[in-house]
Structures are given as structure tokens and as C-alpha cells.
Design an enzyme around this catalytic site. Structure first.
Site, PDB file in Angstrom:
ATOM      1  N   ARG A  85       0.838  -1.205   0.000  1.00  0.00           N
ATOM      2  CA  ARG A  85       0.000   0.000   0.000  1.00  0.00           C
ATOM      3  C   ARG A  85       0.869   1.250   0.000  1.00  0.00           C
ATOM      4  NH1 ARG A  85      -4.444   0.293   4.599  1.00  0.00           N
ATOM      5  NH2 ARG A  85      -2.620   0.845   5.843  1.00  0.00           N
ATOM      6  N   LYS A 187      -2.445   6.740   1.375  1.00  0.00           N
ATOM      7  CA  LYS A 187      -2.211   7.195   2.741  1.00  0.00           C
ATOM      8  C   LYS A 187      -1.243   8.376   2.727  1.00  0.00           C
ATOM      9  CE  LYS A 187      -2.092   4.681   7.111  1.00  0.00           C
ATOM     10  NZ  LYS A 187      -3.230   5.369   7.698  1.00  0.00           N
ATOM     11  N   GLU A 223     -15.983   6.316   4.670  1.00  0.00           N
ATOM     12  CA  GLU A 223     -15.218   5.827   5.822  1.00  0.00           C
ATOM     13  C   GLU A 223     -15.148   6.953   6.858  1.00  0.00           C
ATOM     14  OE1 GLU A 223     -11.039   5.137   5.140  1.00  0.00           O
ATOM     15  OE2 GLU A 223     -10.870   6.808   3.744  1.00  0.00           O
TER      16      GLU A 223
HETATM   17  N1  PLP Z   1      -9.035   4.510   6.674  1.00  0.00           N
HETATM   18  C1  PLP Z   1      -8.216   5.483   7.089  1.00  0.00           C
HETATM   19  C2  PLP Z   1      -8.488   6.871   6.636  1.00  0.00           C
HETATM   20  C3  PLP Z   1      -7.123   5.179   7.915  1.00  0.00           C
HETATM   21  O1  PLP Z   1      -6.297   6.142   8.345  1.00  0.00           O
HETATM   22  C4  PLP Z   1      -6.919   3.839   8.317  1.00  0.00           C
HETATM   23  C5  PLP Z   1      -5.776   3.472   9.145  1.00  0.00           C
HETATM   24  O2  PLP Z   1      -4.745   3.116   8.659  1.00  0.00           O
HETATM   25  C6  PLP Z   1      -7.808   2.862   7.865  1.00  0.00           C
HETATM   26  C7  PLP Z   1      -8.856   3.236   7.053  1.00  0.00           C
HETATM   27  C8  PLP Z   1      -7.634   1.436   8.257  1.00  0.00           C
HETATM   28  O3  PLP Z   1      -6.608   0.799   7.529  1.00  0.00           O
HETATM   29  P1  PLP Z   1      -5.805  -0.412   8.154  1.00  0.00           P
HETATM   30  O4  PLP Z   1      -6.798  -1.441   8.527  1.00  0.00           O
HETATM   31  O5  PLP Z   1      -4.935  -0.875   7.028  1.00  0.00           O
HETATM   32  O6  PLP Z   1      -5.061   0.103   9.321  1.00  0.00           O
HETATM   33  C1  COI Z   2      -3.878   3.512  11.582  1.00  0.00           C
HETATM   34  O1  COI Z   2      -4.820   2.844  11.981  1.00  0.00           O
HETATM   35  O2  COI Z   2      -2.730   3.062  11.527  1.00  0.00           O
HETATM   36  C2  COI Z   2      -4.074   4.878  11.150  1.00  0.00           C
HETATM   37  O3  COI Z   2      -3.332   5.312  10.333  1.00  0.00           O
HETATM   38  C3  COI Z   2      -5.190   5.648  11.735  1.00  0.00           C
HETATM   39  C4  COI Z   2      -4.785   6.956  12.342  1.00  0.00           C
HETATM   40  C5  COI Z   2      -4.030   6.809  13.626  1.00  0.00           C
HETATM   41  C6  COI Z   2      -4.121   7.864  11.379  1.00  0.00           C
END
Ligand code: PLP
Ligand code: COI
Length: 344
Positions: A85, A187, A223
Site C-alpha cells: 500500500r 495514505k 469511511e
Molecule cells: N481509513 C483510514 C483513513 C485510515 O487512516 C486507516 C488506518 O490506517 C484505515 C482506514 C484502516 O486501515 P488499516 O486497517 O490498514 O489500518
Molecule cells: C492507523 O490505523 O494506523 C491509522 O493510520 C489511523 C490513524 C491513527 C491515522
């Protein structure tokens, strides 16, 4: 931090914040290639006043965790997906791509050299890992950097939402998520900078988070600021919004797999209209930081939707998803092939 101080950390009561740990890992990209990489104890970064990250926000990050398992090992969860990612994000931001093996090496070295900071099994805390990259050389015209620094630091964390056990509350803001349109799937630091106003505004109004709708039609659920959303319908189907402007959450992808293959539930990734939300039985946020946080209440202008199951802890299906995913992460339930990377 001295050994005595580390031994006295109150793991069960730490929140989601930054705690300086002993080591972080650094790779530099210069003259078209990545260097050998090194560990450092220095948590500060010195850069030129005109560094691309400072002027044009050329920066991105990942979030992942290391867990201490029931039998005392230290593992992390699907780091290959974070590496991939981040590569996608870097391509979108015209940044150098760090090869997956270097990404994983940096994560492993950071954890191995901060083992005292991996919270004990059962404490409710884990070691959050923050890989990130930024354009570091000076640029004046609007153009990407050609020198980058990649780092990983670690910080022990507890729950992201205070009081999440009683269910969190969301509101639909009456303005768009102000991320540059269509880039929510990467991200990029900029996406988060542009959501800070919405987050402060939600907190000021007593909500934990924002439930963003799609900016094109404002009818579909996307989201929240830091997590994806899952729903459970009255007939126990696990539904999650399909959208190419949300972050492809690794937790969510894992939960959909767990729902189908461990729990035998029907799953759907599809567009979810906001008008459907009131008919859902359960709603929860999912992400590395959020883990699985049940939602008790969603407010959209005058309309209030209550999820009774979320207000009393987790709904039945959310709890099953939570127990199975955490069982896999903490080593009490067998993981699918390749999900767990053993570090120590
Ligand atoms: N959506 C956003 C905007 C986020 O910052 C995060 C955190 O990383 C997620 C979703 C969840 O992603 P993940 O499950 O890969 O941590
Ligand atoms: C995560 O879950 O790692 C995120 O990036 C969410 C937030 C702390 C930015």
C-alpha cells in the site's frame, strides 16, 4: 527511558499517543538509489527549510502493530500489505518506492530493537509502528523531490477511542472530506491534514469521528477520518462500502476473510447508501489503530441513528469478528498462511 522506567509502564492504561522508544530505522534515497539503511537512537530530523515535504506536503505513512502473543512470541500482522500500500501511495505522490524487503527489514529491526516496549499479552496494548517517507531535498517550483527519507518508529499504544466499549458516536459533517478529490485511497499526509478541521469540529460537537459520504453525490457511506466502516445487516450479512476513494484497510480485508472463512457468514463489498444505515443491525469502525470499535450512534443533520447493540458493548457478530481477528493476531487462533510475521 531507563529499564526501571520501562518496567513501570502502566500498559493497561496507556492511550493512543506518542511515546519515545529506543530505536528507529532509516533508509535514504539519493542519486536514484536507496542506501543500506541503519538504526538510530535520534528521534529528531534536520532538513532544509525548502524541503519538498515542508513546502508541498510530499509525505506519506503506514500504520501497523507488533503483538506479544499468548506464548510469548512477538509478531506483526500482514506487513507485506502495508509495504504494497505504501508503494501505491508513493507512486501516486511521485515518490521513490521502497522495495518490500527493505520495508519489512526496517519494521523487523525496529521491533527487535525495542522489545521492552512490546506490551505484555493480555494488557490490551500493542506496539504501534509508523513507517513513513518524505521528500527531503529543497524544491522551489512545484515539482517532486528527488531525495527521500524513509523511517519507521515504534510507540506502545492502547485504545484509539476512549470509552469505545460503550460504543462511539459519529456525525456526518455538512461539508466534504476536504482531501483532494479522489485521492482518499492513498495514505498521503495531505489527506489527513485536510481532514483535521473536520475532526476538530466533530470533537467540539461531542462526536468521536466523522462518517464521510462520497463527495460526488453525498449519498453513499465512505469511511471515517482514521478507519473503515463495517455493517451487519439484520440477516447477519457483513457489509462494507465499496469505493475507490477510501483507504483499502488491511483490517477490513482481513475481517471480510474471517467473516467468510472462519465464521461462515455472507459478506458483501458494495455501495452502501446512507439511507440504508438506519436498517443495519450493527456498525463498527475497523483499522489498525481503531481495531474494531463498535458504533453506538450516527447523526446526520437532524437525523439520529442508534445501534442499540453498539451501546451495550459489541453486537453479536462484531464480537465474533473481534475475537477471531484478535485471536489470530495474538496467536491463539491459527492464522491463514502468510498473515503472521514472526519477529522474536
Ligand atoms: N481509513 C483510514 C483513513 C485510515 O487512516 C486507516 C488506518 O490506517 C484505515 C482506514 C484502516 O486501515 P488499516 O486497517 O490498514 O489500518
Ligand atoms: C492507523 O490505523 O494506523 C491509522 O493510520 C489511523 C490513524 C491513527 C491515522
Amino acid at each position: 527511558m531507563t529499564t526501571l522506567e520501562k518496567n513501570n509502564i502502566d500498559w493497561a492504561n496507556i492511550g493512543f499517543g506518542y511515546m519515545k522508544t529506543d530505536y528507529r530505522y532509516v533508509y535514504n534515497f539519493k542519486n536514484g538509489k536507496w542506501d543500506e539503511g541503519t538504526l538510530t537512537t535520534d528521534e529528531n530530523i534536520i532538513m532544509n527549510e525548502c524541503a519538498c515535504v515542508l513546502q508541498y506536503a510530499q509525505t506519506c505513512f503506514e500504520g501497523m502493530k507488533a503483538y506479544r502473543t499468548a506464548d510469548g512470541r512477538v509478531v506483526c500482522f500482514r506487513p507485506d500489505l502495508n509495504a504494497k500500500r505504501m508503494a501505491d501511495t508513493c507512486k501516486r505522490l511521485e515518490m521513490a518506492v521502497l522495495p518490500e524487503e527493505k520495508f519489512i527489514n526496517a519494521v523487523v529491526e525496529t521491533v527487535k530493537n525495542n522489545l521492552d516496549f512490546v506490551p505484555p499479552y493480555g494488557s490490551g496494548a500493542s506496539l504501534y509502528l509508523r513507517p513513513y517517507m518524505f521528500g527531503i531535498n529543497p524544491v522551489m517550483g512545484v515539482k517532486p523531490a528527488n531525495e527521500f527519507q524513509f523511517r519507521v518508529f515504534a510507540s506502545p499504544v492502547g485504545p484509539y477511542f476512549k470509552g469505545a466499549a460503550k460504543g462511539i458516536s459519529l456525525r456526518v459533517p455538512d461539508f466534504d472530506r476536504a482531501a483532494p478529490h479522489g485521492t482518499g485511497h492513498v495514505k498521503a499526509g495531505l489527506n489527513y491534514a485536510m481532514s483535521l478541521h473536520a475532526i476538530v469540529d466533530a470533537h467540539n460537537q461531542g462526536f468521536n469521528e466523522n462518517m464521510y459520504l462520497d463527495s460526488a453525490t453525498r449519498t453513499k457511506v465512505e469511511e471515517t477520518g482514521g478507519a473503515n466502516i463495517i455493517f451487519v445487516t439484520k440477516d447477519n450479512t457483513v457489509v462494507t462500502p465499496k469505493s475507490n476513494t477510501i483507504l483499502p484497510s488491511i483490517t477490513r480485508r482481513s475481517l471480510m476473510y474471517v467473516a467468510e472463512h472462519y465464521l461462515g457468514l455472507k459478506t458483501e463489498e458494495r455501495e452502501v447508501l446512507f439511507t440504508e444505515v438506519k436498517d443495519m443491525k450493527e456498525c463498527a469502525l475497523c483499522g489498525t489503530a481503531a481495531v474494531i470499535s463498535p458504533v453506538a450512534r450516527v447523526v446526520n443533520k437532524g437525523e439520529e441513528i442508534i445501534f442499540p447493540e453498539g451501546s451495550n458493548g459489541m453486537g453479536e457478530i462484531t464480537k465474533k469478528l473481534y475475537d477471531t481477528l484478535l485471536g489470530i493476531q495474538f496467536g491463539t487462533i491459527e492464522a491463514p498462511e502468510g498473515w503472521i510475521k514472526e519477529i522474536a
